[in-house]
Design a protein around this motif. Sequence first.
Motif, PDB file in Angstrom:
ATOM      1  N   ARG A   1       0.840  -1.204   0.000  1.00 19.65           N
ATOM      2  CA  ARG A   1       0.000   0.000   0.000  1.00 19.65           C
ATOM      3  C   ARG A   1       0.872   1.251   0.000  1.00 19.65           C
ATOM      4  O   ARG A   1       0.519   2.260  -0.618  1.00 19.65           O
ATOM      5  CB  ARG A   1      -0.942  -0.003   1.209  1.00 19.65           C
ATOM      6  CG  ARG A   1      -2.012  -1.069   1.150  1.00 19.65           C
ATOM      7  CD  ARG A   1      -3.192  -0.741   2.052  1.00 19.65           C
ATOM      8  NE  ARG A   1      -2.848  -0.701   3.461  1.00 19.65           N
ATOM      9  CZ  ARG A   1      -2.887  -1.755   4.280  1.00 19.65           C
ATOM     10  NH1 ARG A   1      -3.229  -2.948   3.805  1.00 19.65           N
ATOM     11  NH2 ARG A   1      -2.581  -1.619   5.563  1.00 19.65           N
TER      12      ARG A   1
ATOM     13  N   ASP B   1       1.885   1.709  -3.481  1.00 20.85           N
ATOM     14  CA  ASP B   1       0.761   2.290  -4.230  1.00 20.85           C
ATOM     15  C   ASP B   1       0.682   3.804  -3.996  1.00 20.85           C
ATOM     16  O   ASP B   1       0.453   4.581  -4.933  1.00 20.85           O
ATOM     17  CB  ASP B   1      -0.561   1.648  -3.797  1.00 20.85           C
ATOM     18  CG  ASP B   1      -0.690   0.190  -4.218  1.00 20.85           C
ATOM     19  OD1 ASP B   1       0.054  -0.241  -5.130  1.00 20.85           O
ATOM     20  OD2 ASP B   1      -1.532  -0.510  -3.621  1.00 20.85           O
ATOM     21  N   GLY B   2       0.881   4.209  -2.753  1.00 20.68           N
ATOM     22  CA  GLY B   2       0.833   5.631  -2.429  1.00 20.68           C
ATOM     23  C   GLY B   2       1.947   6.414  -3.093  1.00 20.68           C
ATOM     24  O   GLY B   2       1.746   7.557  -3.525  1.00 20.68           O
TER      25      GLY B   2
ATOM     26  N   GLU C   1       3.385   5.564  -5.947  1.00 15.97           N
ATOM     27  CA  GLU C   1       3.042   5.642  -7.375  1.00 15.97           C
ATOM     28  C   GLU C   1       1.964   6.685  -7.633  1.00 15.97           C
ATOM     29  O   GLU C   1       1.991   7.370  -8.662  1.00 15.97           O
ATOM     30  CB  GLU C   1       2.598   4.270  -7.860  1.00 15.97           C
ATOM     31  CG  GLU C   1       3.749   3.270  -7.947  1.00 15.97           C
ATOM     32  CD  GLU C   1       3.314   1.855  -8.210  1.00 15.97           C
ATOM     33  OE1 GLU C   1       4.175   1.046  -8.599  1.00 15.97           O
ATOM     34  OE2 GLU C   1       2.122   1.537  -8.005  1.00 15.97           O
ATOM     35  N   ALA C   2       1.050   6.845  -6.704  1.00 20.44           N
ATOM     36  CA  ALA C   2      -0.011   7.847  -6.873  1.00 20.44           C
ATOM     37  C   ALA C   2       0.526   9.269  -6.755  1.00 20.44           C
ATOM     38  O   ALA C   2      -0.099  10.214  -7.240  1.00 20.44           O
ATOM     39  CB  ALA C   2      -1.107   7.617  -5.832  1.00 20.44           C
ATOM     40  N   ARG C   3       1.714   9.422  -6.137  1.00 18.96           N
ATOM     41  CA  ARG C   3       2.253  10.767  -5.914  1.00 18.96           C
ATOM     42  C   ARG C   3       3.604  10.961  -6.616  1.00 18.96           C
ATOM     43  O   ARG C   3       4.412  11.796  -6.186  1.00 18.96           O
ATOM     44  CB  ARG C   3       2.394  11.036  -4.414  1.00 18.96           C
ATOM     45  CG  ARG C   3       1.078  11.014  -3.651  1.00 18.96           C
ATOM     46  CD  ARG C   3       1.213  11.684  -2.293  1.00 18.96           C
ATOM     47  NE  ARG C   3       1.474  13.115  -2.414  1.00 18.96           N
ATOM     48  CZ  ARG C   3       1.681  13.912  -1.366  1.00 18.96           C
ATOM     49  NH1 ARG C   3       1.681  13.420  -0.133  1.00 18.96           N
ATOM     50  NH2 ARG C   3       1.931  15.209  -1.545  1.00 18.96           N
TER      51      ARG C   3
ATOM     52  N   GLU D   1       4.369  12.458  -9.332  1.00 18.15           N
ATOM     53  CA  GLU D   1       4.571  13.828  -9.809  1.00 18.15           C
ATOM     54  C   GLU D   1       4.938  14.758  -8.652  1.00 18.15           C
ATOM     55  O   GLU D   1       5.854  15.585  -8.772  1.00 18.15           O
ATOM     56  CB  GLU D   1       3.324  14.337 -10.519  1.00 18.15           C
ATOM     57  CG  GLU D   1       3.448  15.751 -11.075  1.00 18.15           C
ATOM     58  CD  GLU D   1       4.515  15.893 -12.163  1.00 18.15           C
ATOM     59  OE1 GLU D   1       4.938  17.044 -12.418  1.00 18.15           O
ATOM     60  OE2 GLU D   1       4.908  14.877 -12.769  1.00 18.15           O
TER      61      GLU D   1
ATOM     62  N   ILE E   1       2.903   9.411   3.299  1.00 17.64           N
ATOM     63  CA  ILE E   1       2.450   8.239   2.543  1.00 17.64           C
ATOM     64  C   ILE E   1       2.420   7.006   3.437  1.00 17.64           C
ATOM     65  O   ILE E   1       1.482   6.185   3.368  1.00 17.64           O
ATOM     66  CB  ILE E   1       3.359   8.028   1.310  1.00 17.64           C
ATOM     67  CG1 ILE E   1       3.185   9.199   0.331  1.00 17.64           C
ATOM     68  CG2 ILE E   1       3.057   6.706   0.631  1.00 17.64           C
ATOM     69  CD1 ILE E   1       4.224   9.228  -0.775  1.00 17.64           C
TER      70      ILE E   1
ATOM     71  N   GLU F   1      -0.673   7.271   5.636  1.00 18.49           N
ATOM     72  CA  GLU F   1      -1.904   7.033   4.873  1.00 18.49           C
ATOM     73  C   GLU F   1      -2.059   5.567   4.498  1.00 18.49           C
ATOM     74  O   GLU F   1      -3.188   5.073   4.360  1.00 18.49           O
ATOM     75  CB  GLU F   1      -1.902   7.910   3.616  1.00 18.49           C
ATOM     76  CG  GLU F   1      -2.032   9.399   3.921  1.00 18.49           C
ATOM     77  CD  GLU F   1      -1.590  10.278   2.752  1.00 18.49           C
ATOM     78  OE1 GLU F   1      -1.272   9.713   1.684  1.00 18.49           O
ATOM     79  OE2 GLU F   1      -1.540  11.517   2.925  1.00 18.49           O
TER      80      GLU F   1
END
Length: 496
Positions: free
Chosen positions: A85, A88-89, A91-93, A95, A202, A205
């Motif tokens: 997870r 995943d966090g 990869e979501a951030r 940028e 991250i 979260e």
Amino acid sequence: MDDFAAANTSASIDGIRVDLRHWIGGERIASARTFADLSPIDEAEIAQVAAGTAAEVDAAVAAARAAFPAWSALPVGERSAILRRVADGIEARIEDLARVETRDNGSLIRSHRRGVMPRVALNLRAFADYAEKQLSHPDMSVRGHRERITYDPAGVVAVITPWNAPLMLATWRIGPALAAGNTVVVKPPEWAPLTASLLADIMHEAGVPAGVFNVVQGTGADAGAPLTAHPDINRLAFTGSVPTAAVIARAAAPNIVPLSFELGGKSPLLVFEDADLALAVDLAVEQFDNAGQVCLKAARMLVHSSIADEFTRRLVERTAGLRQGDPREENTDLSALIARRHFEQVSGFVERALADGARALIGGEPNRELGGLYYRPTVLVDAKPGSEILTEEVFGPVVTVETFQTEDDAVARANDTRFGLAATVVTSDPERAERVSHALHAGTVWVNCFFVRDLEAPFGGTGKSGIGREGGLWSFDFYCDVKNSVFSPNGWRNHG
């Protein structure tokens, strides 16, 4: 230094909000003092960051110690699920992380987007997967006895990270440490501390329990020193310079703390007469990546005399085409050096080399058009054997070219260094590739390629380039206490 209570607790870094406080025991903790974080892009102050001391270090280590029993008791599958997870966090951030780290340490935004930040996520995901596969061994039978090997987490791990790739090199250690069941205290680099704070967000979260992951910011003297000497640290991983490693080793010695050191290099690139010359030049130009601030960089080009002129001509031509400027622009190839002190060190190396008889075919000076911390990519020839520029790590956009006559001569020159982190060989002869790679004193040898490595493979250096190996099972060997339990068939009471 400013009173932190009067300062903002966060800053906007190119539009991304970053908390400037420590992360200890699942909470944001302020300090009484701060330090200035300057961007190498323009030497402007971008934040006043909480400056930790022994008090914050004690609190972070205590929080990690308190969290250790529950975290280490979790089945490895549950720990791995949490770390996935986290990946995943990340990869979501990507940028956000890319923009903050580019502003903070001057690395290229395109490198962060396409390679560095995806690798950060992979560091967590790969070790989560690998822990499930490798942290349990099938029992063995030895003369009628049952023998079991287990990997018990060591405890609290201190991770001290460098400024040239702060988040990637941090998670390279954090991933296996957490996957193995340890808790972690990170001291990020004072010259580029900000993405460690985003990683703490991250982690939280993603459900990493309080105290399992902690971040104490600050200088080496005020935060790093008490962390390395702390009696409740069970493992210590450091990436940085040889002199700093010596200081850390002395501090950790009274506590008999196992150390993992990834230090500097003065790596060679050997180009033989049968080499694919275009490939050799491509690999040579790669050494200017991150303005040459890469420990693995092949700073010494050793080229067979029969092709040296052509190789050097092409290298200079390609170097002249590199675009230097703001790393936030997609078309930039080369950015600034990290800080004024480091800029002066790099300049000093080149100035002394030129005074000692070396010649700059290109570069050899600051980029006066851009000013600031921008130093032109430099190719030096005619350096004297044994001179400083050939033996000491410059850690900037500077390479040297030397010639050799025979294979034995090439290997001898390549091995004539106190370092041994990596080496690169370019040849079309498979038998030569085998001979030379075997003869080179280096932790990693690349043949006709560069910077290719599976995370399950070992990484580390010989000589002054470090202590130990990490990667795959080598990481778990370090971050765990490996236990062997032998069960006899005799002496059991009847429990039936």
